[in-house]
Scaffold this active site. Structure first.
Site, PDB file in Angstrom:
ATOM      1  N   GLU A 249       0.543  -4.971  11.027  1.00  0.00           N
ATOM      2  CA  GLU A 249       0.075  -3.587  10.860  1.00  0.00           C
ATOM      3  C   GLU A 249       0.854  -2.825  11.925  1.00  0.00           C
ATOM      4  O   GLU A 249       0.579  -2.950  13.109  1.00  0.00           O
ATOM      5  CB  GLU A 249      -1.429  -3.457  11.138  1.00  0.00           C
ATOM      6  CG  GLU A 249      -2.339  -4.139  10.136  1.00  0.00           C
ATOM      7  CD  GLU A 249      -2.664  -3.288   8.914  1.00  0.00           C
ATOM      8  OE1 GLU A 249      -2.212  -2.126   8.853  1.00  0.00           O
ATOM      9  OE2 GLU A 249      -3.367  -3.803   8.033  1.00  0.00           O
TER      10      GLU A 249
ATOM     11  N   HIS B 297       0.845  -1.198   0.000  1.00  0.00           N
ATOM     12  CA  HIS B 297       0.000   0.000   0.000  1.00  0.00           C
ATOM     13  C   HIS B 297       0.880   1.247   0.000  1.00  0.00           C
ATOM     14  O   HIS B 297       1.733   1.419   0.872  1.00  0.00           O
ATOM     15  CB  HIS B 297      -0.932   0.007   1.214  1.00  0.00           C
ATOM     16  CG  HIS B 297      -2.040  -0.983   1.087  1.00  0.00           C
ATOM     17  ND1 HIS B 297      -2.494  -1.731   2.143  1.00  0.00           N
ATOM     18  CD2 HIS B 297      -2.794  -1.322   0.003  1.00  0.00           C
ATOM     19  CE1 HIS B 297      -3.494  -2.512   1.707  1.00  0.00           C
ATOM     20  NE2 HIS B 297      -3.688  -2.278   0.422  1.00  0.00           N
TER      21      HIS B 297
ATOM     22  N   HIS C 132       2.327  -3.888   6.805  1.00  0.00           N
ATOM     23  CA  HIS C 132       1.390  -2.792   6.557  1.00  0.00           C
ATOM     24  C   HIS C 132       1.404  -1.853   7.753  1.00  0.00           C
ATOM     25  O   HIS C 132       2.022  -2.114   8.766  1.00  0.00           O
ATOM     26  CB  HIS C 132      -0.031  -3.350   6.360  1.00  0.00           C
ATOM     27  CG  HIS C 132      -0.184  -4.085   5.070  1.00  0.00           C
ATOM     28  ND1 HIS C 132      -0.800  -3.540   3.971  1.00  0.00           N
ATOM     29  CD2 HIS C 132       0.213  -5.332   4.690  1.00  0.00           C
ATOM     30  CE1 HIS C 132      -0.779  -4.407   2.972  1.00  0.00           C
ATOM     31  NE2 HIS C 132      -0.160  -5.506   3.380  1.00  0.00           N
TER      32      HIS C 132
ATOM     33  N   GLU D 256       1.859   3.695   3.075  1.00  0.00           N
ATOM     34  CA  GLU D 256       2.343   3.115   4.335  1.00  0.00           C
ATOM     35  C   GLU D 256       3.865   3.145   4.370  1.00  0.00           C
ATOM     36  O   GLU D 256       4.545   2.117   4.382  1.00  0.00           O
ATOM     37  CB  GLU D 256       1.744   1.709   4.497  1.00  0.00           C
ATOM     38  CG  GLU D 256       0.215   1.785   4.601  1.00  0.00           C
ATOM     39  CD  GLU D 256      -0.517   0.460   4.442  1.00  0.00           C
ATOM     40  OE1 GLU D 256       0.135  -0.599   4.411  1.00  0.00           O
ATOM     41  OE2 GLU D 256      -1.762   0.492   4.340  1.00  0.00           O
TER      42      GLU D 256
HETATM   43 ZN   LIG Z   1      -1.907  -1.723   4.084  1.00  0.00          ZN
END
Ligand SMILES: [Zn+2]
Ligand SMILES: *[C@@H]1O[C@H](CO)[C@@H](O)[C@H](O)[C@H]1NC(C)=O
Length: 421
Positions: A376, A176, A301, A179
């Site tokens: 994350e 992504h 992430h 990020e």
């Molecule tokens: Zn992500």
């Protein structure tokens, strides 16, 4: 007169040629509690017809919170929505541009690659190439192909001390685009594998073959530097040319578009036209299939501080869930011991929301890879103290990297102890 005219023409040309970077002056960020079905539907409507609204991250669960960016021209509309739907909200940020401005410290032209600030794609790639010169026996450059906009997708293979028949571990960074912390932490960990003097780390580093890809969505990453810091997706235009990109982590060939995705090409969670429609995901998946003895796969992430297991497509538990669960519990304990950061832990569907077409699900389901954990990383959410989301101030790169790496070392040690890595 003539000179004036030339000047006019020149300035006209420049204005048109330079793409201006999006600014978020006076944009606010609200936390919204999704308490019921109506709230969830409302959020989905906003996602499909944004008119300037933008969500910080996907959502999909009742009894959860989501952060919404509200542009100044929507302040009035937004207060009406809040009243009409009896939304519980909390104002987190009054001027989003200020958060962006705080992200990067001032740098001089001569600054060299390090982890006190974020680096753009060229600098990261230069550093990877330089590693192959510095460590010619241990580090090999890998180019898995071209992105949509014709950039190389580069990573490295690290095989310290040579040797064959090692098991492999892969890191997937920055799928992504916005990020940024993921590319910074993946490069930090790569550096650690090469330079740490800690015995545990040296042993681990030599024990595996490492496949490390700091930026798996190069077009999106470049776009966040040049044009819009909030960009999440890839950059392939939709067929009507109105919107760009697919969510790469919804685009993999695994229960494609069966939940937690959008078919609206303008949405941030657009799954893409078909499975592997994006050259980035297709080539990455093809490459992963060629890795010998892949024992562990780690996608990175941000944000929210979660350690997660597959699956995202179902609430059902994966095959070796209990094995990995026991390992994960030790990992988040080890992580917490470093800086006190608390990670939530469980399967993606159970701790976050249903999301299909994610790389980790594909790896687990298709390749039956033993050890699969998704991070994350910082900041913390929904804790009150952190309001940056994925705009993590650069001074947090190193503390974040140290704690994440510590937990990852524990995961691999524990997995090795029970013979699965
Ligand atoms: Zn992500
Ligand atoms: C996966 O785990 C099994 C034991 O369940 C083990 O025999 C196998 O070697 C592991 N595969 C890898 C690549 O580590």
């Amino acid at each position: 007169m003539k000179i004036k005219l030339i000047f006019l023409i020149l300035s006209f040309v420049t204005v048109n040629a330079v793409i201006e970077k999006a600014r978020y002056d006076n944009y606010r960020v609200y936390e919204i509690n999704i308490e019921n079905e109506d709230h969830l539907k409302l959020m989905q409507e906003i996602e499909n017809f944004p008119d300037g609204y933008k969500f910080m991250e996907p959502f999909g669960k009742i009894k959860s919170n989501v952060r919404l960016i509200v542009p100044p021209h929507k302040f009035g509309d937004f207060s009406e929505l809040v009243e009409r739907f009896e939304l519980k909200t909390r104002l987190l940020v009054t001027n989003l541009q200020e958060v962006f401005d705080r992200e990067q410290p001032k740098r001089t032209k001569r600054s060299t690659f390090d982890w006190s600030s974020y680096w753009d794609l060229d600098k990261i790639y230069d550093w990877l190439k330089q590693l192959t010169v510095q460590y010619p026996n241990d580090v090999t450059l890998i180019n898995i192909g071209k992105s949509y906009e014709n950039r190389d997708i580069l990573g490295v293979k690290v095989n310290i001390g040579g040797g064959t028949n090692k098991k492999s571990v892969m890191f997937e960074g920055l799928h992504h685009a916005r990020e940024w912390i993921t590319a910074a932490t993946v490069t930090w960990m790569l550096n650690e594998l090469l330079t740490s003097t800690d015995n545990e780390v040296r042993e681990l580093a030599a024990n595996y073959e490492w496949y490390i890809f700091p930026v798996t969505n190069p077009d999106g990453y470049v776009y966040t530097w040049t044009t819009n810091r909030m960009w999440r997706k890839t950059r392939k235009p939709s067929s009507n040319l109105l919107c760009y990109g697919s969510d790469p982590n919804r685009n993999w060939d695994n229960f494609f578009n069966q939940g937690g995705t959008s078919m609206n090409p303008c949405s941030d969670t657009y799954a893409g036209e078909f499975t592997f429609s994006e050259p980035e995901t297709r080539q990455l998946s093809e490459f992963i299939k060629t890795i010998p003895n892949l024992a562990a796969y780690f996608p990175f992430h941000s944000f929210g501080q979660y350690l997660m297991l597959p699956y995202g497509w179902t609430h059902e538990l994966l095959e070796n869930y209990h094995q990995l669960y026991a390992i994960g519990e030790k990992a988040i304990e080890a992580l917490k011991a470093v800086n006190g950061r608390v990670y939530k832990f469980g399967s993606i569907a159970n701790v976050l929301y249903i999301a299909t077409g994610a790389s980790i699900d594909w790896v687990k389901y298709e390749l039956k890879t033993n050890v699969t954990f998704e991070y994350e990383m910082r900041d913390d959410y929904p804790a009150a103290r952190d309001t940056n989301g994925f705009i993590l101030p650069a001074e947090e790169i190193i503390p974040n990297s140290i704690e994440v790496f510590r937990s990852l070392v524990v995961i691999l040690q524990e997995a090795k102890a029970i013979g699965i890595a």
